[in-house]
Scaffold this motif. Structure first.
Motif, short mmCIF file in Angstrom:
data_model
loop_
_atom_site.label_atom_id
_atom_site.label_comp_id
_atom_site.label_asym_id
_atom_site.label_seq_id
_atom_site.Cartn_x
_atom_site.Cartn_y
_atom_site.Cartn_z
N SER A 283 -13.26 7.42 -1.21
CA SER A 283 -13.77 6.81 -2.43
C SER A 283 -12.81 5.72 -2.87
N ARG A 284 -13.25 4.92 -3.84
CA ARG A 284 -12.41 3.85 -4.34
C ARG A 284 -12.56 3.71 -5.84
N ASP A 285 -11.51 3.26 -6.49
CA ASP A 285 -11.52 2.96 -7.92
C ASP A 285 -10.99 1.53 -8.06
N ASP A 286 -11.90 0.57 -8.17
CA ASP A 286 -11.47 -0.82 -8.22
C ASP A 286 -10.71 -1.13 -9.51
N SER A 287 -10.92 -0.35 -10.56
CA SER A 287 -10.19 -0.59 -11.82
C SER A 287 -8.72 -0.22 -11.68
N ASN B 21 -7.24 -0.22 -8.46
CA ASN B 21 -6.80 -0.73 -7.15
C ASN B 21 -6.36 0.39 -6.21
N THR B 22 -7.17 1.44 -6.19
CA THR B 22 -6.79 2.64 -5.45
C THR B 22 -7.96 3.14 -4.61
N GLN B 23 -7.63 3.64 -3.40
CA GLN B 23 -8.65 4.37 -2.64
C GLN B 23 -8.12 5.79 -2.41
N SER B 24 -9.04 6.69 -2.18
CA SER B 24 -8.68 8.10 -2.01
C SER B 24 -9.37 8.68 -0.78
N GLY C 151 -0.99 -6.74 -4.77
CA GLY C 151 -0.72 -7.97 -4.03
C GLY C 151 -1.92 -8.63 -3.40
N PHE C 152 -3.10 -8.07 -3.59
CA PHE C 152 -4.32 -8.69 -3.08
C PHE C 152 -5.49 -8.25 -3.96
N THR C 153 -6.63 -8.89 -3.77
CA THR C 153 -7.80 -8.57 -4.59
C THR C 153 -8.48 -7.34 -4.00
N PHE C 154 -8.12 -6.19 -4.54
CA PHE C 154 -8.59 -4.91 -3.98
C PHE C 154 -10.11 -4.81 -4.00
N SER C 155 -10.73 -5.29 -5.05
CA SER C 155 -12.18 -5.11 -5.19
C SER C 155 -12.95 -5.82 -4.07
N ASN C 156 -12.37 -6.82 -3.47
CA ASN C 156 -13.02 -7.54 -2.36
C ASN C 156 -12.73 -6.93 -1.00
N ALA C 157 -11.83 -5.96 -0.96
CA ALA C 157 -11.31 -5.48 0.32
C ALA C 157 -12.07 -4.27 0.85
N LEU D 273 0.86 -1.16 0.00
CA LEU D 273 0.00 0.00 0.00
C LEU D 273 0.91 1.23 0.00
N VAL D 274 0.68 2.14 -0.93
CA VAL D 274 1.54 3.31 -1.06
C VAL D 274 0.67 4.56 -1.12
N GLU D 275 0.80 5.40 -0.08
CA GLU D 275 0.06 6.65 -0.03
C GLU D 275 0.81 7.75 -0.77
N SER D 276 0.05 8.69 -1.30
CA SER D 276 0.63 9.87 -1.94
C SER D 276 -0.32 11.04 -1.79
N GLY D 277 0.22 12.25 -2.04
CA GLY D 277 -0.63 13.43 -2.02
C GLY D 277 -0.52 14.30 -0.79
N GLY D 278 0.30 13.89 0.17
CA GLY D 278 0.45 14.70 1.36
C GLY D 278 1.15 16.01 1.08
N GLY D 279 1.09 16.93 2.06
CA GLY D 279 1.76 18.21 1.89
C GLY D 279 1.28 19.25 2.87
N LEU D 280 1.67 20.48 2.61
CA LEU D 280 1.31 21.62 3.46
C LEU D 280 0.11 22.35 2.85
N VAL D 281 -0.88 22.62 3.68
CA VAL D 281 -2.08 23.31 3.21
C VAL D 281 -2.53 24.28 4.29
#
Lengths: 107, 126
Positions: free
Chosen positions: B72-76, B78-81, B25-31, B3-11
């Motif tokens: 939110s999630r995008d199963d296509s 394998n990402t959540q936001s 490495g796993f079936t994201f759509s089931n998770a 799992l790799v997060e991105s998008g952090g910063g100063l706001v």
């Protein structure tokens, strides 16, 4: 929300010592209790679920016990790699609240 | 499993930020997936979760972020936001993405966070 209280907040121990950390819930959570280990600058690592079931690969010197409102995490013989902060978490109800953490330091 | 997060910063306070968590490495759509945060020098705080689409795809949030944060999630992909709006200084924290899994034991099902990302630091400051 269910409140989780750990004690002590920190402890100093030597390699080879037996260490016990206590976690108390503000109401009965049956055995819906997890334990995590976190080292500085790292993400938490899942150790124990259902109060006493070890995650695969977790050394057998770690054990958990308890039910209802009172739980313990025991390290039977502290190893150098065990110096870390430990958190309990209840998952009986949402939100799954964490204890405030117990920091295990080298004596 | 990764799992790799991105998008952090100063706001600035009142601003917005979007974090992403790319998985493999796993079936994201089931998770089911959760976000957990940790303010500097403090303990862990669950932020919210999103269920799999087969379980309804619904979301739950902790009270301090409800109405401001959206998962939110995008199963296509394998990402959540995690979309964070109306940010406050008290939202300053490391934000971790985690798999929100269920383990069976003696006929019962237990929720736990078994895999975690490395975290994304969000700093809210003027």
């Amino acid at each position: 929300d269910i409140q989780m209280t750990q004690s002590p907040s920190s402890l100093s121990a030597s390699v080879g010592d037996r260490v016990t950390i206590t976690c108390r819930a503000s109401q009965s959570i049956y055995n819906y209790l997890n334990w995590y280990q976190q080292k500085p600058g790292k993400a938490p690592k899942f150790l124990i679920y259902a109060a006493s079931s070890l995650q695969t690969g977790v050394p057998s010197r770690f054990s958990g016990s308890g039910s209802g409102t009172d739980f313990t995490l025991t390290i039977s013989s502290l190893q150098p790699e065990d110096f870390a902060t430990y958190y309990c978490q209840q998952t009986y109800s949402t939100p799954g609240t964490f204890g405030q953490g117990t920091k295990v330091e080298i004596k | 499993v990764q799992l790799v997060e991105s998008g952090g910063g100063l706001v600035k306070p009142g601003g917005s930020l979007r974090l992403s968590c790319a998985t493999s490495g796993f079936t994201f759509s089931n998770a089911w997936m959760s976000w957990v945060r940790q303010a500097p020098g403090k303990g862990l705080e669950w932020v919210g979760r999103i269920k799999s689409k087969t379980d309804g795809g619904t979301t739950d949030y902790a009270a301090p972020v409800k109405g401001r944060f959206t998962i939110s999630r995008d199963d296509s992909k394998n990402t959540q936001s995690l979309q964070m709006n109306s940010l406050k200084t008290e939202d300053t924290a490391m934000y971790y993405c985690a798999t929100d899994s269920k383990y069976g034991n003696k006929g019962y099902s237990y929720t736990l966070f078994d895999y975690w990302g490395q975290g994304a630091l969000v700093t809210v400051s003027s």
